[in-house]
Structures are given as structure tokens and as C-alpha cells.
Write a protein that holds these residues in place. Sequence first.
Motif, PDB file in Angstrom:
ATOM      1  N   SER A 132       3.243  12.040   0.058  1.00 45.72           N
ATOM      2  CA  SER A 132       4.458  11.944  -0.749  1.00 45.72           C
ATOM      3  C   SER A 132       5.179  10.623  -0.512  1.00 45.72           C
ATOM      4  O   SER A 132       6.272  10.403  -1.031  1.00 45.72           O
ATOM      5  CB  SER A 132       5.398  13.121  -0.444  1.00 45.72           C
ATOM      6  OG  SER A 132       5.813  13.092   0.917  1.00 45.72           O
ATOM      7  N   LYS A 134       4.875   6.108   0.011  1.00 40.21           N
ATOM      8  CA  LYS A 134       4.097   4.935  -0.381  1.00 40.21           C
ATOM      9  C   LYS A 134       3.069   4.631   0.702  1.00 40.21           C
ATOM     10  O   LYS A 134       3.324   4.858   1.869  1.00 40.21           O
ATOM     11  CB  LYS A 134       5.027   3.731  -0.578  1.00 40.21           C
ATOM     12  CG  LYS A 134       5.985   3.885  -1.744  1.00 40.21           C
ATOM     13  CD  LYS A 134       6.868   2.652  -1.881  1.00 40.21           C
ATOM     14  CE  LYS A 134       7.835   2.814  -3.051  1.00 40.21           C
ATOM     15  NZ  LYS A 134       8.707   1.630  -3.201  1.00 40.21           N
ATOM     16  N   SER A 137       2.190   7.575  -3.045  1.00 39.61           N
ATOM     17  CA  SER A 137       3.046   8.175  -4.079  1.00 39.61           C
ATOM     18  C   SER A 137       3.626   7.166  -5.066  1.00 39.61           C
ATOM     19  O   SER A 137       4.252   7.547  -6.033  1.00 39.61           O
ATOM     20  CB  SER A 137       4.200   8.929  -3.418  1.00 39.61           C
ATOM     21  OG  SER A 137       5.072   8.017  -2.764  1.00 39.61           O
ATOM     22  N   GLY A 138       3.448   5.886  -4.826  1.00 39.41           N
ATOM     23  CA  GLY A 138       4.036   4.897  -5.727  1.00 39.41           C
ATOM     24  C   GLY A 138       4.024   3.509  -5.115  1.00 39.41           C
ATOM     25  O   GLY A 138       3.490   3.286  -4.035  1.00 39.41           O
ATOM     26  N   GLY A 139       4.623   2.556  -5.825  1.00 41.98           N
ATOM     27  CA  GLY A 139       4.627   1.174  -5.366  1.00 41.98           C
ATOM     28  C   GLY A 139       3.588   0.357  -6.092  1.00 41.98           C
ATOM     29  O   GLY A 139       2.752   0.882  -6.834  1.00 41.98           O
ATOM     30  N   ASN A 140       3.618  -0.947  -5.873  1.00 41.44           N
ATOM     31  CA  ASN A 140       2.720  -1.833  -6.626  1.00 41.44           C
ATOM     32  C   ASN A 140       1.256  -1.696  -6.227  1.00 41.44           C
ATOM     33  O   ASN A 140       0.374  -2.154  -6.948  1.00 41.44           O
ATOM     34  CB  ASN A 140       3.163  -3.292  -6.482  1.00 41.44           C
ATOM     35  CG  ASN A 140       3.182  -3.768  -5.032  1.00 41.44           C
ATOM     36  OD1 ASN A 140       2.902  -3.001  -4.115  1.00 41.44           O
ATOM     37  ND2 ASN A 140       3.538  -5.022  -4.838  1.00 41.44           N
ATOM     38  N   SER A 142      -0.039   1.408  -5.519  1.00 45.57           N
ATOM     39  CA  SER A 142      -0.416   2.788  -5.768  1.00 45.57           C
ATOM     40  C   SER A 142      -1.566   2.869  -6.763  1.00 45.57           C
ATOM     41  O   SER A 142      -1.600   2.154  -7.757  1.00 45.57           O
ATOM     42  CB  SER A 142       0.779   3.574  -6.317  1.00 45.57           C
ATOM     43  OG  SER A 142       0.437   4.922  -6.517  1.00 45.57           O
ATOM     44  N   THR A 169      -4.164  14.806  -5.704  1.00 47.87           N
ATOM     45  CA  THR A 169      -4.207  13.344  -5.615  1.00 47.87           C
ATOM     46  C   THR A 169      -5.345  12.772  -6.455  1.00 47.87           C
ATOM     47  O   THR A 169      -5.252  11.657  -6.946  1.00 47.87           O
ATOM     48  CB  THR A 169      -4.396  12.873  -4.166  1.00 47.87           C
ATOM     49  OG1 THR A 169      -5.714  13.202  -3.709  1.00 47.87           O
ATOM     50  CG2 THR A 169      -3.360  13.489  -3.235  1.00 47.87           C
TER      51      THR A 169
END
Length: 238
Positions: A132, A134, A137-140, A142, A169
Motif C-alpha cells: 500500500s 510507494k 502503490s504509486g509514484g513515477n 509505479s 497487484t
Amino acid sequence: MGGKKRIAHRFGGVWTEIKLRALTDYLGFYQNALKNQGFETWYIDAFAGTGDRHAELKRGGIFENSPIEQVEHILDGSARKALKIDPPFTHYWFSEQHRGRAKQLEELKDQWPYDIQVKPGEANAELQTLFSSKPWSGGNKSGRQRGVVFLDPYGMSVDWKTLEMLAATRRVDVWYLFPRAAVIHQLANDLAGVDEGKRRALARIFGSEDWEEQFYSAQPAGRLHLPGGFDGAGVVNA
């Protein structure tokens, strides 16, 4: 590689080496398949122990012309075997709730020049936190992550919701060594013999209450009737 004295962690038997050999082979194939694909690869071991395993092996006998004796050996556990994979993973993530074992895992950082993270907490919670956060879960970055999750739990320690989260996932391969013996130990000849605590534990590992019907549904007496009009004796039913 060198390092401090390795503390023994007793578990497993002959079958343990077999399963670890299979895992090691798989990790090698995995890394070679992805090495030129631009992925950030993770090895995730949620019940990593100390990184070692302790075993007593027999030595000697008539064919060795020496007395039979039990010799203690410290062998590589899953964590150390993973660290020896070539090419290596980009990241190594180890979880271990036992504080002493987790401290031993920390020493791997001094022995291997890789990104090694050690989480001294409960495995399900630590996995939820990892995926959950980075970069998962996200960011450049991901989407670039791929990994192998190894679940070899202490008894019934893996929640079904954790398996659902890992599946969601769509970026990890999961090795889950299901604790069949531990599950059987919770059961009884009749559902009435399974207390409420055990029922909750079984529901947690199976993900629903359906296990009660599946395990304890009444079975018809007599021959087993199979699909297609055949019974258990190979006779066509009218």
C-alpha cells in the motif's frame, strides 16, 4: 561471503532442502527471464527466520568405516539462498516477527551489497504496508515492479485477505506453502468439536465460513454416484 557467527534456527527436515532447492531454481529462472526487461525486481520473504536453518545430519557407518554420529550443520535458509541468485534482485524484503531472528537478518546487510529491508513485525500487516506504499502503490516508478513472494508460514499465519491483496497487484508470483498439518490439527470428527476460536482461525485462513459445509456436509450412504450416469462400480445408473 564472510560475516559474523551465524546463529542456528532449528526447523524442517529433508523435505525442507527439497522445497528450498525448488524455490532457488525458480528464482534463478525468474531473474534470467526478466533481466533485460527493464523491471525493478523484488524478492519478498514474509517468514524469513534468521536466513539460516539448523539441521542434524548423520555421518559415518559401515560404508564410511566410522562410527555413526549426528553432526550439526547450519545451512542456508530461503533468505540466504535468494541473496545468492545471479543476477540478483533489485530489492530484498524480509519480514520476521521474532525480534531475535529479525536482528540476525539485519546482519545480512553487512554481508551483501544489495538493498535489503528487514521488517520485524507481523507478516500480514507488514505485507499490507509494503504493497500500500510507494513504489508499489504509486509514484513515477509505479508499474515497473515485479516480484516473487515466498510464504512459508509458522502454522496458520497467512490471512486469506493477504492472498487477495497479493493477487490484486497482478505483479507478483506467490509461493505459498499451505500449512495442511496445522489446519488438520484444528479439526475434529464432528463440527461440534471445533471450538469458536478454532472456527475463527479456519475462517481467517480459508476466507469464508464455507469450509464448515465443505468439511462437514453429510455424505450419502452406499455407492458414490458420479456425473454422466455412472456409479462408483462402473455401472450405468437408470
